[in-house]
Design an enzyme around this catalytic site. Structure first.
Site, PDB file in Angstrom:
ATOM      1  N   TYR A  14     -28.156  95.767   2.390  1.00 22.24           N
ATOM      2  CA  TYR A  14     -28.796  94.811   1.548  1.00 22.24           C
ATOM      3  C   TYR A  14     -29.710  95.502   0.387  1.00 22.24           C
ATOM      4  CZ  TYR A  14     -32.075  90.763   1.192  1.00 22.24           C
ATOM      5  OH  TYR A  14     -32.577  89.607   0.721  1.00 22.24           O
ATOM      6  N   GLN A  30     -31.804  95.110  -2.295  1.00 22.65           N
ATOM      7  CA  GLN A  30     -32.843  94.504  -3.299  1.00 22.65           C
ATOM      8  C   GLN A  30     -33.742  95.248  -3.851  1.00 22.65           C
ATOM      9  OE1 GLN A  30     -34.231  90.357  -1.386  1.00 22.65           O
ATOM     10  NE2 GLN A  30     -35.956  91.233  -1.525  1.00 22.65           N
ATOM     11  N   SER A  63     -42.134  94.105  -3.609  1.00 22.74           N
ATOM     12  CA  SER A  63     -42.481  92.822  -3.300  1.00 22.74           C
ATOM     13  C   SER A  63     -42.086  91.638  -4.201  1.00 22.74           C
ATOM     14  CB  SER A  63     -44.228  92.885  -3.336  1.00 22.74           C
ATOM     15  OG  SER A  63     -44.582  93.898  -2.600  1.00 22.74           O
ATOM     16  N   ARG A  96     -53.580 110.885  34.660  1.00 24.35           N
ATOM     17  CA  ARG A  96     -54.687 111.687  34.179  1.00 24.35           C
ATOM     18  C   ARG A  96     -55.991 111.632  34.824  1.00 24.35           C
ATOM     19  NH1 ARG A  96     -54.129 116.595  31.608  1.00 24.35           N
ATOM     20  NH2 ARG A  96     -55.898 116.948  29.913  1.00 24.35           N
ATOM     21  N   ARG A 131     -60.242  99.659  25.765  1.00 24.60           N
ATOM     22  CA  ARG A 131     -59.702  99.911  24.482  1.00 24.60           C
ATOM     23  C   ARG A 131     -58.083  99.584  24.869  1.00 24.60           C
ATOM     24  NH1 ARG A 131     -60.513 106.133  24.343  1.00 24.60           N
ATOM     25  NH2 ARG A 131     -59.359 106.100  22.366  1.00 24.60           N
ATOM     26  N   GLY A 160     -54.904 115.023  24.047  1.00 19.56           N
ATOM     27  CA  GLY A 160     -54.348 115.963  23.263  1.00 19.56           C
ATOM     28  C   GLY A 160     -52.850 115.836  23.502  1.00 19.56           C
ATOM     29  N   THR A 174     -44.650  97.389   6.040  1.00 24.99           N
ATOM     30  CA  THR A 174     -44.214  97.353   4.593  1.00 24.99           C
ATOM     31  C   THR A 174     -42.698  96.673   4.454  1.00 24.99           C
ATOM     32  OG1 THR A 174     -45.365  99.281   4.359  1.00 24.99           O
ATOM     33  CG2 THR A 174     -43.611  98.889   2.446  1.00 24.99           C
ATOM     34  N   GLU A 185     -39.409  94.314   4.548  1.00 23.39           N
ATOM     35  CA  GLU A 185     -39.277  92.838   5.086  1.00 23.39           C
ATOM     36  C   GLU A 185     -40.545  92.035   4.375  1.00 23.39           C
ATOM     37  OE1 GLU A 185     -36.807  91.261   5.125  1.00 23.39           O
ATOM     38  OE2 GLU A 185     -35.337  92.667   5.554  1.00 23.39           O
ATOM     39  N   ASP A 234     -44.464  93.552   2.342  1.00 23.49           N
ATOM     40  CA  ASP A 234     -45.642  93.909   2.704  1.00 23.49           C
ATOM     41  C   ASP A 234     -46.515  93.122   3.415  1.00 23.49           C
ATOM     42  OD1 ASP A 234     -47.986  95.917   1.756  1.00 23.49           O
ATOM     43  OD2 ASP A 234     -48.589  93.997   1.217  1.00 23.49           O
TER      44      ASP A 234
END
Ligand SMILES: CCCCCCCCCCCCCCCCCCCCC/C=C/C(=O)SCCNC(=O)CCNC(=O)[C@H](O)C(C)(C)COP(=O)(O)OP(=O)(O)OC[C@H]1O[C@@H](n2cnc3c(N)ncnc32)[C@H](O)[C@@H]1OP(=O)(O)O
Ligand SMILES: Cc1cc2nc3c(=O)[nH]c(=O)nc-3n(C[C@H](O)[C@H](O)[C@H](O)COP(=O)(O)OP(=O)(O)OC[C@H]3O[C@@H](n4cnc5c(N)ncnc54)[C@H](O)[C@@H]3O)c2cc1C
Length: 670
Positions: A141, A143, A150, A316, A339, A407, A428, A430, A432
């Site tokens: 494709y 383009q 964009s 851990r 988190r 680490g 990014t 398909e 942004d």
């Protein structure tokens, strides 16, 4: 799948699995979508894991050339197996996913074939798809150009009709018009759908798609007038470097007129431009299709990272009781949970919204076939918005999972660096993510103005019809438990999204022009779009919980994850909720308190919740995320595979290290 099939012997995580309060097999079905989906996925995952051609444990140590050749080998072998085993499309798709290596086949199946299906006439489909389905030709494709990605309308490649020969002359008039990025273009594709400005009778009719043969089917050399190459190495080792993203320049290359994709518009033998009765936006249809598939990819990538971080977090240990008692599993630290568990919840949330989006896309496609184009704008907004929000959240989460693993997470053998590098460009490609969110905002601004003129919105914007209530309501939450109520959660998300959109619309109306206002307010518009998309995700999760969900405790776990997903967003975007007056500071802190309780409830189930993703050790590709939890042996073993360890004394010792050491020694003796 039995533990032994995963390559494990001793199960270091058995204790964790014993604390699960739900039926893991039932959760696998909820995650995959059906019992059938679990069965096919298992079969394809095992097929890949047991085939030595699909090994990937040394992938990050290969040179670019070796990696590319390895991709060609894997793709050819996958096709051979597909044919030998008579795999269905569903099975072949999963086979590719578990091989887990980007390559030209992705563009061929996911963009080249759909572009011809969506934009080609029946005759064109018959001709080109017959060859494409048999892999007699390989397509991409093409383009994006060096100067524009964009802004599709800004592309410069030209397709000028020459009525004297009944041909289009395809040409790259400038350096910036060089095609740049298409996957598989660099070294593999024999054909492409090339997007170019159609010029006939001296008039520029804008961007249209054309099928071009690029390379000889005999010796693979580029056809006359075509210069092609690879655009060079990309972020990270392994990762997207398996793909030959390409550059291409065209020098007055002639193609027959019937290679213009003519479903949307035609050029007659005489050179007349004729527009058919389908909307011109269908030119962008392939992108809508792919954006929808990318949401499913995002949930898969996120769930892999979370699986690695949860299992490793349970193995851990750091610090312990002062009295010399056992050390603490890092997963028991509240900071670690706050988190990590929102990512666990997001993986499930993205999975379910991805399943819904697939349904929406199928529904729109069926409507388009019967010439009903009414739902196209909503499909565009949903695919653009969900692609954007899920890929950005996934890239951020994979990076955070690396930190959550300390680490060891930074080692290639953790699997996380490659996972990050492969998924980062989804923010990014398909489209942004910011550009796509501005498309969502545009859709929202239109909807607000339609609501103002009395039109009732439908689908994912139906909530905006409840404007009288949502613009002034106050959250009913009064206790920590009230945040368990899905209706209370949904209401604050709706009120926040609507108020942010209406604020933007009001501010735009104060600007000298609509365009200036939109541009000036674009940062706010992006935030309003994110609020709307997050509402969709929360709503679809809540709706999922209203379905029949089988298996002991499965629904209860999903309810907790839905709560975590929604409440962590309230916590993260509290500024939005406070400034739009949807919740008070006290309600915000009650939400946070509820969140802490949910984390504690999910903790004993965490390992089982990632087991339900049903990933083989091969697919996870992580020493830290192994099913059996034997992390340290795996890390130790992996280290010795590094080419640096092939010799005890490194290359370069004689030329550089020895003279330096000898010289310094000599100097010190003087
Ligand atoms: C048995 C054998 C079978 C074997 C099977 C094997 C299977 C193997 C399967 C392999 C599986 C692989 C898995 C891997 C999957 C991952 C693959 C991913 C690969 C990705 C590779 C990357 C590819 C690319 O990046 S391609 C290039 C993409 N480029 C972009 O996205 C460009 C972004 N820009 C745009 O989209 C536009 O320019 C835009 C929208 C920003 C602006 O457009 P504009 O024309 O300038 O428009 P505007 O004025 O804003 O809009 C006009 C009007 O149109 C509406 N609009 C815009 N876009 C769309 C759309 N897409 N659909 C509908 N409507 C649209 C817009 O809203 C405006 O409307 P109005 O406001 O009403 O005017
Ligand atoms: C790995 C990878 C694979 C790809 N594969 C293909 C492929 O197979 N085929 C193909 O054709 N293309 C492909 N692409 C190209 C891809 O589609 C484009 O890179 C993408 O559409 C973004 O366009 P751009 O690079 O021009 O970014 P730009 O638009 O130049 O973006 C640069 C910055 O400007 C900002 N920006 C741009 N416009 C606006 C605006 N209107 N308002 C506010 N901010 C704006 C963006 O947010 C971004 O921060 C691929 C790209 C990658 C990375």
């Amino acid at each position: 799948m039995a533990a032994a099939d995963w390559g494990g012997k001793a199960d270091h995580l058995a204790g964790e699995r014993a604390t699960a309060q739900f039926d893991v097999d039932g959760m696998k079905v909820a995650w995959a979508g059906s019992r059938h989906a679990v069965e096919v996925a298992d079969r394809m995952a095992c097929l890949v894991a047991s085939d030595p051609v699909f090994r990937k444990d040394t992938r990050t140590m290969l040179s670019r050339k070796e990696l590319f050749k390895d991709t060609l080998k894997k793709a050819a072998h996958a096709w051979k197996r597909t044919v030998e085993l008579h795999l269905t499309e569903e099975e072949a798709n999963l086979l590719r996913l578990y091989i887990d290596q980007p390559g030209y086949v992705d563009l061929h199946w996911v963009m080249f074939v759909p572009a011809i299906k969506g934009q080609g006439t029946e005759e064109q489909q018959k001709k080109w798809l017959t060859m494409a389905y048999k892999f007699q030709i390989i397509g991409t494709y093409a383009q994006t150009e060096l100067g524009h990605g964009s802004n599709v309308q800004g592309l410069e490649t030209t397709a000028t009709f020459d009525p004297s020969t009944d041909e289009f002359i395809m040409h790259s008039p400038t350096l910036t018009s060089s095609k740049w990025w298409p996957g598989g273009l660099g070294k593999t594709s024999t054909h492409a759908v090339v997007y170019a400005r159609l010029i006939t009778e001296g008039k520029d009719y804008g961007i249209h798609g054309f099928i071009m043969q690029l390379r000889s089917l005999d010796d693979h050399s580029p056809l006359p007038g075509i210069t092609i190459g690879d655009i060079g190495g990309k972020f990270g080792s392994g990762a997207y470097n398996s793909m030959d993203n390409g550059v291409m320049r065209l020098d007055h290359v002639r193609i027959p007129r019937d290679q213009m994709l003519m479903r949307l518009a035609q050029v007659t033998r005489e050179g007349k431009y004729v527009h058919s009765d389908v909307p011109k936006q269908l030119l962008y249809g392939t992108m809508v299709y792919v954006r929808q598939t990318i949401v499913a990819d995002a949930s898969r990538a996120l769930s892999r990272a979370v699986c690695i971080a949860v299992r490793y977090g349970a193995i851990r240990k750091q610090f312990g009781s002062k009295a010399g008692g056992p050390e603490t599993q890092v997963l028991n630290y509240k900071t670690q949970q706050s988190r990590l568990f929102p990512f666990l919840a997001s993986a499930y949330a993205f999975r379910f919204v991805g399943q819904w989006l697939k349904w929406l896309y199928t529904d729109v496609t069926q409507k388009l076939e019967s010439k009903d184009f009414s739902t196209l704008p909503e499909a565009h907004a949903c695919t653009a918005g969900l692609k954007s929000v899920t890929t950005s959240a996934t890239a951020d989460a994979i990076e955070e999972c690396q930190k959550l693993c300390g680490g060891h997470g930074y080692l290639n053998s953790s699997g996380l660096p490659e996972l990050f590098a492969v998924n980062l460009p989804a923010c990014t490609y398909e489209g942004d993510n910011v550009v796509l969110l501005l498309q969502v905002a545009r859709f929202l601004m239109k909807t607000v103005s339609q609501v103002a003129s009395g039109k009732q919105p439908v689908g994912t914007t139906a909530y905006m019809g409840n404007i009288q209530h949502l613009m002034q309501c106050k959250s009913v939450v009064n206790t920590v438990e009230d945040w368990l109520n899905p209706a209370a959660i949904k209401e604050v998300f709706e009120a926040r999204a609507l108020r942010m959109a209406v604020n933007c619309a009001q501010n735009i109306s104060k600007a000298p022009s609509q365009e200036e206002g939109f541009s000036e307010l674009s940062p706010d518009l992006v935030e309003a779009a994110v609020a709307h998309v997050q509402l969709i995700i929360v709503t679809k999760f809540i709706e999922k919980l209203q379905e029949d969900i089988l298996g002991h405790g499965v629904k209860e776990q999903l309810q907790k994850l839905c709560g975590i997903y929604a409440l962590h967003l309230i916590h993260k975007h509290l500024g939005d909720f406070l400034s739009t007056g949807c919740v008070t500071a006290r309600q915000g802190s009650l939400a946070n308190e509820r969140l802490g309780k949910l984390y504690a409830q999910v903790r004993p189930n965490a390992v089982a919740l990632v087991d339900a993703f049903d990933y083989t050790d091969h697919y996870l590709g992580s020493a830290l995320g192994r099913y059996d939890g034997d992390v340290y042996s795996a890390l130790y073993k992996e280290a010795w595979k590094d080419p640096l360890n092939e010799t005890v004394v490194p290359d370069g010792y004689q030329e550089h290290l020895r003279p330096l050491l000898k010289q310094q020694l000599k100097l010190s003796r003087l």
